[in-house]
Design a protein around this motif. Structure first.
Motif, PDB file in Angstrom:
ATOM      1  N   ARG A   5       0.845  -1.214   0.000  1.00 49.79           N
ATOM      2  CA  ARG A   5       0.000   0.000   0.000  1.00 49.79           C
ATOM      3  C   ARG A   5       0.872   1.252   0.000  1.00 49.79           C
ATOM      4  O   ARG A   5       0.577   2.221  -0.697  1.00 49.79           O
ATOM      5  CB  ARG A   5      -0.946   0.005   1.196  1.00 49.79           C
ATOM      6  N   LYS A   8       2.180   1.717  -3.422  1.00 51.04           N
ATOM      7  CA  LYS A   8       1.109   2.191  -4.312  1.00 51.04           C
ATOM      8  C   LYS A   8       0.846   3.685  -4.077  1.00 51.04           C
ATOM      9  O   LYS A   8       0.690   4.444  -5.031  1.00 51.04           O
ATOM     10  CB  LYS A   8      -0.165   1.364  -4.078  1.00 51.04           C
ATOM     11  N   VAL A  28      -6.183   2.955  -2.990  1.00 50.99           N
ATOM     12  CA  VAL A  28      -5.356   1.997  -2.246  1.00 50.99           C
ATOM     13  C   VAL A  28      -6.154   1.244  -1.188  1.00 50.99           C
ATOM     14  O   VAL A  28      -5.575   0.533  -0.364  1.00 50.99           O
ATOM     15  CB  VAL A  28      -4.117   2.674  -1.605  1.00 50.99           C
TER      16      VAL A  28
END
Length: 154
Positions: A5, A8, A28
């Motif tokens: 995450r 991302k 996310v």
């Protein structure tokens, strides 16, 4: 330690730093507050160095890219610092790298037109002694960007 995450978030932010936290959180799969905390942690840890706006070079009047390859006979710390100061306040020089190999430095210079290079060249050589300077004009951009791969970050 970064997780997927975090990576991302970093990837999305470097593509568009203006994305809202709400949109980023949706992308996310996090709550807005959790996403906001992660962004703050990534800033505090230095993973996010700064947030910038990338300007359109055509609209800003500097569409031409030139690379100046520099050789010098000087390699002492004092000369390197003098060179660093000599180029630091020339806004057309957008990148400068010390190299291995046949050249000592490379400068990425953005210009309104090729002829303007002479102005920049004269500014540099008035401030610091150089052994040799050669320049190459970029004819076409094949790949450009400011994003970097996020998969290596830990």
């Amino acid at each position: 330690m970064l997780d997927e995450r975090d990576r991302k978030i970093l990837d999305l932010l470097q593509t568009d730093a203006g994305i809202s936290v709400t949109d980023l959180a949706d992308r996310v799969a996090l709550s807005v507050s959790a996403c906001s905390r992660r962004i703050q942690r990534l800033e505090d840890s230095g993973h996010i160095a700064k947030r910038i706006v990338v300007l359109d070079r055509e609209k800003m009047g500097v569409p031409t890219t030139l690379y100046a390859l520099i050789k010098t006979a000087h390699h002492a710390d004092e000369w390197i610092e003098t060179f660093r100061k000599a180029i630091s306040d020339i806004p057309e020089i957008v990148e400068a790298h010390r190299l291995t190999g046949n050249h000592d430095y490379i400068l990425k210079i953005v210009l309104p037109r090729v002829e303007h290079y002479d102005v920049i060249y004269k500014k540099i050589v008035r401030r610091v002694e150089l052994f040799d300077v050669s320049a190459s004009i970029s004819m076409e951009v094949l790949k450009s960007g400011v994003t970097i791969p996020v998969g290596y970050a830990e």
